[in-house]
Design a protein around this motif. Structure first.
Motif, short mmCIF file in Angstrom:
data_model
loop_
_atom_site.label_atom_id
_atom_site.label_comp_id
_atom_site.label_asym_id
_atom_site.label_seq_id
_atom_site.Cartn_x
_atom_site.Cartn_y
_atom_site.Cartn_z
N LEU A 191 20.64 27.22 59.90
CA LEU A 191 20.45 27.98 61.12
C LEU A 191 21.37 27.46 62.22
O LEU A 191 21.66 26.27 62.31
CB LEU A 191 18.99 27.89 61.59
CG LEU A 191 17.93 28.53 60.69
CD1 LEU A 191 16.53 28.25 61.24
CD2 LEU A 191 18.16 30.03 60.54
N SER A 192 21.80 28.37 63.09
CA SER A 192 22.63 27.97 64.22
C SER A 192 21.76 27.30 65.27
O SER A 192 20.52 27.34 65.21
CB SER A 192 23.31 29.20 64.83
OG SER A 192 22.34 30.05 65.43
N LYS A 252 21.34 28.25 68.34
CA LYS A 252 20.57 29.27 69.04
C LYS A 252 19.37 29.71 68.21
O LYS A 252 18.26 29.89 68.73
CB LYS A 252 21.46 30.46 69.35
CG LYS A 252 20.79 31.56 70.15
CD LYS A 252 21.76 32.69 70.47
CE LYS A 252 21.07 33.78 71.28
NZ LYS A 252 22.01 34.90 71.60
N GLN A 253 19.56 29.90 66.91
CA GLN A 253 18.46 30.29 66.04
C GLN A 253 17.39 29.20 65.98
O GLN A 253 16.20 29.50 65.97
CB GLN A 253 18.99 30.60 64.64
CG GLN A 253 19.82 31.89 64.56
CD GLN A 253 20.49 32.06 63.22
OE1 GLN A 253 20.92 31.07 62.59
NE2 GLN A 253 20.63 33.32 62.79
N CYS A 254 17.80 27.95 65.94
CA CYS A 254 16.84 26.84 65.92
C CYS A 254 16.00 26.83 67.20
O CYS A 254 14.79 26.59 67.17
CB CYS A 254 17.56 25.51 65.76
SG CYS A 254 18.17 25.20 64.09
N ARG A 262 15.22 29.40 69.11
CA ARG A 262 14.26 30.51 69.06
C ARG A 262 13.14 30.21 68.08
O ARG A 262 11.97 30.52 68.34
CB ARG A 262 14.98 31.82 68.68
CG ARG A 262 15.99 32.28 69.72
CD ARG A 262 16.19 33.79 69.64
NE ARG A 262 16.64 34.20 68.31
CZ ARG A 262 17.91 34.32 67.93
NH1 ARG A 262 18.86 34.01 68.81
NH2 ARG A 262 18.22 34.72 66.72
N LEU A 275 14.90 34.93 59.24
CA LEU A 275 15.78 35.73 60.08
C LEU A 275 15.07 36.95 60.64
O LEU A 275 15.31 37.35 61.79
CB LEU A 275 17.02 36.13 59.28
CG LEU A 275 17.94 34.98 58.84
CD1 LEU A 275 19.07 35.51 57.97
CD2 LEU A 275 18.48 34.23 60.06
N LEU A 330 13.03 35.97 63.57
CA LEU A 330 13.87 35.75 64.74
C LEU A 330 14.29 37.07 65.37
O LEU A 330 14.34 37.22 66.59
CB LEU A 330 15.10 34.93 64.36
CG LEU A 330 14.84 33.48 63.92
CD1 LEU A 330 16.14 32.82 63.46
CD2 LEU A 330 14.21 32.67 65.05
N GLU A 331 14.59 38.06 64.51
CA GLU A 331 14.97 39.38 65.02
C GLU A 331 13.81 40.04 65.76
O GLU A 331 14.00 40.67 66.80
CB GLU A 331 15.41 40.26 63.86
CG GLU A 331 16.73 39.84 63.24
CD GLU A 331 17.07 40.65 62.00
OE1 GLU A 331 16.26 41.54 61.64
OE2 GLU A 331 18.13 40.40 61.38
N ASP A 345 13.55 38.64 69.17
CA ASP A 345 14.59 39.14 70.06
C ASP A 345 14.27 40.55 70.55
O ASP A 345 14.59 40.91 71.69
CB ASP A 345 15.94 39.14 69.34
CG ASP A 345 16.44 37.72 69.09
OD1 ASP A 345 15.98 36.81 69.81
OD2 ASP A 345 17.26 37.52 68.19
#
Length: 644
Positions: A580-581, A583-585, A587, A636, A639-640, A643
């Motif tokens: 994970l990036s 930013k993803q981490c 979130r 993922l 996470l979406e 968002d």
């Protein structure tokens, strides 16, 4: 206090023993050379007179105290002290500046079921070989000899125990050689009509005669008539009884024991003055060396089987903490007690010096070797931490030894700790450290894991000072999580180690260096990957709970397959997190913190489910890839959804 006819003599002998050991073991009869304020303060303390409130000292008095030239007693008390000193100097025809050789003799009086004690002073000026000592009582009557005192004292009608021939000499059992008789007033009718306490107060009340009221009186209360004075009174009776019946004597664990210990150490812990029955004065009165303070080992020997090393260390730790946090009134009362029983000039400065020396002796006695004690000199906080470490090592039966390779470190149950790191702890954090260490097993593997985790604590920067804070930050992190989850710190430590093992195993296999594992109290937990921060318990649930192969563990047969399944699920999750990036981490961290159903995101399908879906037999590698992709897809999607 009521004392039965059968036991009053034993009580009286125990009282007298304190004076026998005043200034050192069996050295109570050795005269103390005193003059000026030192003589006045010793007389005032022996008579339990009322001290002047130190908060009202003038600047000049403060300067006098620093020079050890201040008489601590108030105006009325000074009248009594002056009367005695004037009588003493006049009887010998010497000037007031002449040093006086003073010995304090306890006189025990028993009447109407109560035991009382008054002080008789033996004094002498000049060359002891060419002059004879005289005696003066608390009323100011001067006697040419001890026989004169026995025949002509004005005490009320009572039975009387006194040191034989007016000398504090030890018998075979190291108790005072004594004689018993009756006061001259035994046959006097008017004394019989008086209550014994009234009689003593009437004769010596102005001088603060000490009698056994059973209460606690501070030296700052006007018209104080004395403090309780029985060496093995109610408090020691409680401890002896509890010990005989296998009950806890630990004041931190048992409320009744705590009450008894507070009474024993009243001049430190309850801000009263009961020096004759206090544990600290018990230590002081049996010291062989004033220079090193009052040695703990003597106290342990004197009290026999009723006191354990743990309780002694507990008490010394509590005394030390309270002393340096105490008011000036308390410190003055404490100073007077210590200095009186060690035959030292009474001053706050002397008491502080002895307190420090006593603490250093205790540290050496309970595990710290000589070269370690340089870290505690002139630092009350460090001494407090050292005493608490010693106490908890006794409580948990954990050994403290010096580290053979580093003189600046010790080993606690085999785990190495630099002393400077330990001294960064707050006093209440020492217990938390020992609680946490209960979660580190005695195996070499666990100790190595604990040592690996400690450097991974984030302290803000990499300076040397911050490096020394890593241990304290780790302890605070465990404490916060333990309070939040209502779990013992030992359980949280086990969870932390297992979580770290899981992350370490995957990162080692995937050649991930350096480790992404971090700990931070500011982020309130641990980190994996590029910034997935979680509290300890959720991290353990996700990464550590399914793991079935301990670090360095082996297995065979059916158990091995079960362990592999759990480990593989953990590895898939760590792999997904590491990809994970940042930013993803961030979130995902928010989801885990705020969504109570976060665990559903990481739920993984079984291999059997994958086989059914595909309809064909696949290689293990293909199955693992499909399971991983499904897990990654779930993360993922979560996470979406956040968002959107």
């Amino acid at each position: 206090m009521e004392v039965s006819t059968d036991e009053w003599m034993e009580r009286a002998k125990e009282n007298m023993k304190k004076f026998l050991n005043r200034g050192g073991a069996c050295r109570g009869d050795e005269p103390q050379t005193l003059a000026g304020a030192a003589l006045e303060n010793t007389l005032g303390y022996a008579l339990n007179l009322t001290m002047k409130d130190p908060n009202e000292w003038t600047d000049d008095e403060l300067q006098q105290e620093y020079m050890e030239q201040l008489c601590f007693y108030d105006t009325e008390s000074r009248k009594t002290i002056d009367r005695l000193t004037q009588q003493m100097y006049a009887s010998q025809g010497v000037v007031p500046e002449e040093p006086c050789q003073l010995t304090i003799l306890p006189i025990e009086l028993y009447a109407e079921g109560k035991l009382y004690e008054v002080a008789l002073f033996r004094y002498q000026f000049g060359d002891p070989a060419t002059t004879e000592p005289k005696y003066i009582d608390s009323y100011g009557r001067v006697y040419g000899s001890f026989k004169d005192f026995l025949r002509n004292n004005k005490y009320p009608s009572a039975e009387m125990m006194y040191p034989r021939e007016g000398r504090l000499e030890a018998g075979e059992e190291k108790t005072v050689l004594y004689e018993v008789g009756k006061t001259p007033a035994w046959k006097a009718y008017y004394f019989k009509a008086l209550d014994i306490a009234t009689g003593i107060i009437g004769i010596a009340g102005a001088t603060g005669a000490i009698f056994l009221s059973g209460g606690i009186a501070t030296p700052f209360v006007a018209a104080s008539i004395g403090s309780a004075l029985y060496a093995t009174g109610r408090s020691i009776d409680v401890l002896r009884d509890k010990s005989a019946h296998q009950e806890s004597l630990n004041p931190f664990l048992d409320s009744e024991s705590r009450t008894a210990w507070l009474s024993l150490t009243a001049h430190v812990l309850t801000f009263g003055t009961m020096p004759h029955i206090s544990a600290l004065s018990g230590v002081a009165s049996t010291s062989h060396s004033i220079a090193t303070g009052f040695k703990v080992c003597n106290f342990i020997n004197e009290t026999g089987n009723i006191i354990s090393d743990l309780v002694i260390c507990d008490t010394l730790s509590a005394m030390h903490s309270n002393y340096y946090n105490a008011s000036i009134e308390t410190r003055l009362a404490h100073a007077a007690s210590i200095c009186f029983w060690t035959k030292t000039t009474i001053s706050i400065r002397q008491a502080e010096l002895m307190m420090k020396n006593n603490a250093i002796v205790a540290l050496k006695l309970f595990g710290f070797e000589d070269h370690c004690c340089e870290y505690f000199n002139n630092d009350s906080h460090a001494i407090d931490i050292g005493l608490r470490i010693a106490k908890h090592s006794l409580e948990t039966n954990v050994q403290i030894v010096s580290d053979a390779e580093d003189p600046g470190a010790i080993r606690i149950d085999g785990t190495r700790f630099p002393i400077k790191e330990l001294l960064r702890l707050e006093p209440n954090e020492v217990e938390l450290l020992f609680d946490a260490l209960q979660g580190v097993s005695a195996t070499t593997e666990d100790r190595e894991l604990f040592d690996e985790i400690r450097p991974l604590v984030c302290c803000g920067n990499d300076s040397k000072e911050r490096e020394e804070d890593k241990l304290s930050v780790l302890v605070r992190l465990l404490a916060a999580e333990a309070e939040r989850e209502c779990l013992p710190a030992s359980d949280l430590m086990e969870m932390l180690l297992q979580t770290y093992v899981a992350v370490k195993r995957y990162e080692t296999g995937a050649n991930v260096t350096p480790t992404t594992f971090q700990l931070s109290i500011e982020r309130d937990g641990l980190c994996v990957g590029r910034g997935l921060w979680m509290r300890l318990k959720p991290a353990y649930i996700l990464f550590g709970s399914k793991q079935t192969t301990p670090a360095g563990g082996d297995g065979d047969g059916g158990e091995q397959r079960g362990r592999d399944t759990g480990d593989k699920e953990t590895d898939r999750l760590i792999r997904a997190v590491l990809e994970l990036s940042e930013k993803q981490c961030t979130r995902l961290s928010e989801i885990i913190r705020n969504d109570p159903n976060y665990f559903s995101i990481f739920k993984q399908k079984s291999l059997d489910t994958i086989e059914t879906i595909e309809g064909t037999v696949m290689t293990e590698a293909r199955k693992e890839q499909l399971l991983y992709e499904k897990l990654k897809d779930n993360i993922l999607k979560a996470l979406e959804q956040q968002d959107s």
